[in-house]
Scaffold this motif. Structure first.
Motif, mmCIF file in Angstrom:
data_model
loop_
_atom_site.group_PDB
_atom_site.id
_atom_site.type_symbol
_atom_site.label_atom_id
_atom_site.label_comp_id
_atom_site.label_asym_id
_atom_site.label_seq_id
_atom_site.Cartn_x
_atom_site.Cartn_y
_atom_site.Cartn_z
ATOM 1 N N HIS A 184 -1.079 1.769 31.245
ATOM 2 C CA HIS A 184 -1.418 1.936 32.480
ATOM 3 C C HIS A 184 -1.878 2.292 32.980
ATOM 4 O O HIS A 184 -3.326 2.774 32.918
ATOM 5 C CB HIS A 184 0.051 2.584 32.773
ATOM 6 C CG HIS A 184 0.023 4.052 32.134
ATOM 7 N ND1 HIS A 184 0.785 5.010 32.788
ATOM 8 C CD2 HIS A 184 -0.765 4.520 31.788
ATOM 9 C CE1 HIS A 184 1.215 5.940 32.167
ATOM 10 N NE2 HIS A 184 -0.283 6.282 31.866
ATOM 11 N N SER A 186 -2.186 4.173 35.743
ATOM 12 C CA SER A 186 -2.348 5.671 35.834
ATOM 13 C C SER A 186 -3.052 6.417 35.187
ATOM 14 O O SER A 186 -3.363 7.959 35.884
ATOM 15 C CB SER A 186 -0.829 5.939 36.072
ATOM 16 O OG SER A 186 0.125 4.973 36.345
ATOM 17 N N GLN A 189 -5.701 7.713 37.748
ATOM 18 C CA GLN A 189 -5.338 8.706 39.094
ATOM 19 C C GLN A 189 -5.841 9.936 39.001
ATOM 20 O O GLN A 189 -6.994 9.538 40.076
ATOM 21 C CB GLN A 189 -4.072 8.843 38.614
ATOM 22 C CG GLN A 189 -3.255 7.856 39.626
ATOM 23 C CD GLN A 189 -1.777 8.586 39.911
ATOM 24 O OE1 GLN A 189 -1.336 9.990 40.041
ATOM 25 N NE2 GLN A 189 -0.500 7.635 39.627
ATOM 26 N N ARG A 208 -0.078 -2.798 25.846
ATOM 27 C CA ARG A 208 0.734 -2.145 25.587
ATOM 28 C C ARG A 208 2.191 -3.367 23.963
ATOM 29 O O ARG A 208 2.061 -4.228 24.236
ATOM 30 C CB ARG A 208 2.446 -1.573 26.426
ATOM 31 C CG ARG A 208 2.374 -1.392 27.014
ATOM 32 C CD ARG A 208 3.748 -0.715 28.267
ATOM 33 N NE ARG A 208 3.084 0.281 29.547
ATOM 34 C CZ ARG A 208 3.484 -0.527 30.633
ATOM 35 N NH1 ARG A 208 4.994 -0.409 30.693
ATOM 36 N NH2 ARG A 208 2.985 0.107 31.556
ATOM 37 N N GLN A 222 -2.302 -4.977 35.633
ATOM 38 C CA GLN A 222 -1.526 -3.957 37.302
ATOM 39 C C GLN A 222 -2.326 -3.203 38.137
ATOM 40 O O GLN A 222 -3.716 -3.424 38.061
ATOM 41 C CB GLN A 222 -0.919 -2.742 36.101
ATOM 42 C CG GLN A 222 -0.002 -3.002 35.338
ATOM 43 C CD GLN A 222 0.606 -1.203 35.251
ATOM 44 O OE1 GLN A 222 -0.043 0.026 34.790
ATOM 45 N NE2 GLN A 222 1.988 -0.916 34.872
ATOM 46 N N GLU A 224 -3.108 -0.092 40.615
ATOM 47 C CA GLU A 224 -1.883 1.109 40.940
ATOM 48 C C GLU A 224 -3.139 1.603 42.682
ATOM 49 O O GLU A 224 -3.675 0.975 42.683
ATOM 50 C CB GLU A 224 -3.051 2.294 40.328
ATOM 51 C CG GLU A 224 -2.693 3.890 40.279
ATOM 52 C CD GLU A 224 -1.150 3.770 39.036
ATOM 53 O OE1 GLU A 224 -1.234 2.803 38.006
ATOM 54 O OE2 GLU A 224 -0.830 4.450 39.073
ATOM 55 N N THR A 300 5.651 11.726 38.499
ATOM 56 C CA THR A 300 6.171 11.343 39.546
ATOM 57 C C THR A 300 7.361 12.431 40.005
ATOM 58 O O THR A 300 8.840 12.263 39.321
ATOM 59 C CB THR A 300 6.118 10.248 40.442
ATOM 60 O OG1 THR A 300 6.769 9.660 39.624
ATOM 61 C CG2 THR A 300 4.831 9.528 40.929
ATOM 62 N N ALA A 340 2.435 7.302 44.832
ATOM 63 C CA ALA A 340 1.084 6.212 43.626
ATOM 64 C C ALA A 340 2.306 5.140 43.650
ATOM 65 O O ALA A 340 3.384 5.708 43.682
ATOM 66 C CB ALA A 340 0.896 7.496 42.398
HETATM 67 N N1 DAH Z 1 2.313 3.543 35.135
HETATM 68 C C1 DAH Z 1 4.136 3.349 35.354
HETATM 69 C C2 DAH Z 1 4.159 2.271 34.160
HETATM 70 O O1 DAH Z 1 3.091 1.884 33.963
HETATM 71 C C3 DAH Z 1 4.231 2.633 36.944
HETATM 72 C C4 DAH Z 1 4.178 3.642 38.277
HETATM 73 C C5 DAH Z 1 5.149 4.736 37.940
HETATM 74 C C6 DAH Z 1 2.400 4.038 38.524
HETATM 75 C C7 DAH Z 1 5.118 5.949 39.118
HETATM 76 C C8 DAH Z 1 2.704 5.142 39.662
HETATM 77 C C9 DAH Z 1 4.088 6.104 39.557
HETATM 78 O O2 DAH Z 1 1.321 5.093 40.761
HETATM 79 O O3 DAH Z 1 3.948 6.965 40.356
HETATM 80 O O4 DAH Z 1 5.437 1.604 34.080
#
Ligand code: DAH
Length: 479
Positions: A184, A186, A189, A208, A222, A224, A300, A340
């Motif tokens: 992801h 993320s 971050q 994935r 994605q 972010e 989160t 986020a």
């Molecule tokens: N990283 C998560 C995913 O790929 C999605 C996500 C959820 C990103 C919450 C975020 C967050 O920044 O705060 O499923």
């Protein structure tokens, strides 16, 4: 890597000598040329694909490319090269050549690609609506960070527990026990927060291991989004900024973290949801049906998912939430709070352009790409299928003989053999045979070429090769 190792080329049933055990038989042996000795896996793969092309020219038996597979003994490839960097293989390595081919394609940066059009529209929304105090765009945009990240970045920096199922080898693509392809966006971050950014968007390809169907593909994209606030920024329109506080020493509740006050958690939630709803309306118009669903993410709290209606069904398009304060602390911003989100670009683009199948994003076919050649990213486009070729459905059932067998190993193998001819694979039946003490699994594989009709005969060839490979590499017994 020593020269002199023999590479075995496997050919599918079509032109095979008949064997009793239903497996492919080796038809040609190639000697690794001296010139290739000592080179890494990537170089060997390139050499191999050139060799296969020459072989194909001399033995024109197949019209599409997934028919030849070379088996190499595992010890010959001690390294794996991703984006020009070489990493040692170890017991965690599970990245496949099919996936490696996707790395570096950067579809989100390719002019006129539907994912790029979506990116331009999202950027435009944030540029037009959010400014800093100097009236400059608030959000900085990143789109070229390498998808190779450490396990620390992908998991630990985001507080993903050590026993969390997402860490399993069956769920992600590992380069080795230290590096992986990000699962992801993320993963970046904490690093970006640590550089002092208060608001950013980060686009990237993510990987994935997953089931295969029209909206799941092992590589996708994605964006972010992260926004941080000081107390004055969060409560700016309030006359009582002096009374309102960001932090307290309280309790974790379904609605807030222990260190956040109710008012800071609620204001963040309001700002986050308003931003994402407005983004959705910006992309799809006011008539789009949306719904918020409570969710859980380790990074989160509280967390939500946003779903939109697509082809009559609810489809999850993003996850989001209030950033765990411990993540803010490790990014060096203990005095701020933030939200986020992570949003899947393919799913948005499928809805926006009416693209029925996620595999199409990887198509190099001009029949697909030319439909998105517009100068104005807002020009309405409705994708028209180049040809709606029929599906061919074949089942496969086998006894699972190894404890370590995972469904995702099977999906990857099917993808490696069948390539993009495979539209869907799903497990439709399992049972345990008490006498044999073995589990049986039955999968339905749906084949469909995106540009032309497939004959049952050519599908059978691929299907038989899948069965042979399942026996050879996953050690199952065909029923
Ligand atoms: N990283 C998560 C995913 O790929 C999605 C996500 C959820 C990103 C919450 C975020 C967050 O920044 O705060 O499923």
């Amino acid at each position: 890597m020593a020269a002199g190792i023999r590479y075995q080329v496997w050919k599918t049933q079509s032109t095979l000598r008949k064997t009793t055990d239903q497996q492919s038989v080796p038809t040609t042996w190639w000697q690794l040329p001296q010139s290739q000795a000592g080179r890494d896996m990537q170089a060997i793969i390139q050499w191999r694909s050139r060799a296969v092309k020459v072989f194909l020219r001399q033995n024109p038996i197949c019209t599409y490319c997934t028919q030849f597979h070379m088996t190499m003994s595992p010890d010959i490839s001690k390294t794996v090269t991703v984006e020009g960097k070489t990493y040692p293989r170890d017991s965690w390595t599970n990245i496949t050549p099919t996936i490696l081919q996707k790395v570096g394609k950067n579809l989100h940066c390719k002019k006129h690609h539907p994912l790029n059009l979506i990116k331009l529209r999202i950027n435009d929304f944030f540029y037009k609506n959010y400014f800093n105090k100097y009236r400059n765009p608030l959000f900085s945009v990143y789109d070229n960070l390498s998808p190779v990240v450490t396990l620390y970045q992908n998991y630990d920096s985001l507080l993903v527990p050590v026993d969390h199922p997402s860490r399993s080898k069956t769920d992600s693509y590992y380069i080795n026990s230290e590096y992986m392809l990000r699962a992801h966006t993320s993963s970046h971050q904490v690093d970006l927060i640590g550089t002092g950014l208060d608001a950013f968007l980060l686009y990237g390809d993510v990987y994935r291991r997953d089931a295969i169907d029209s909206s799941h593909y092992p590589a996708f994209h994605q964006v972010e989004g992260v926004r941080l606030f000081t107390k004055y920024e969060l409560f700016d329109r309030s006359s009582s900024t002096d009374i309102l506080k960001l932090f307290e020493d309280g309790q974790r509740l379904p609605t807030k973290q222990e260190s956040h006050t109710h008012e800071s958690s609620l204001s963040l939630e309001h700002d986050l949801k308003k931003t994402l709803e407005n983004l959705t309306f910006h992309l799809f118009g006011k008539d789009i049906e949306v719904k918020w669903v409570d969710a859980y993410f380790p990074f989160t709290h509280p967390s939500w998912e946003l779903e939109i209606k697509f082809q009559g069904e609810w489809m999850e398009v993003l996850g989001c939430g209030i950033i765990e304060q411990n993540i803010m602390n490790s990014g060096g911003v203990a005095d701020k709070v933030g939200w986020a989100f992570g949003l899947g670009l393919e799913r948005l683009a499928m809805k926006l352009f009416n693209i029925p199948d996620i595999r199409l994003f990887w198509s190099e076919d001009s029949g697909f790409l030319s439909q998105f050649e517009v100068d104005d990213p807002y020009k309405p486009i409705t994708y028209k299928p180049v040809s709606s070729s029929p599906q061919c459905i074949n089942d496969i059932s086998f006894w699972v003989k190894e404890k370590s067998f995972s469904e995702n190993d099977f999906y990857d193998m099917v993808r490696a053999v069948g390539g993009d001819l495979v539209e869907q694979v799903h497990l439709f039946d399992t049972f345990f045979h008490p006498k044999k003490q073995l589990q049986s699994q039955s999968y339905r594989i749906v084949y469909r070429h995106m540009e032309r009709a497939l004959s049952q005969e050519e599908v059978n060839k691929v299907h038989q090769e899948i069965a042979a490979r399942a026996v050879r590499t996953l050690h199952v017994e065909i029923r």
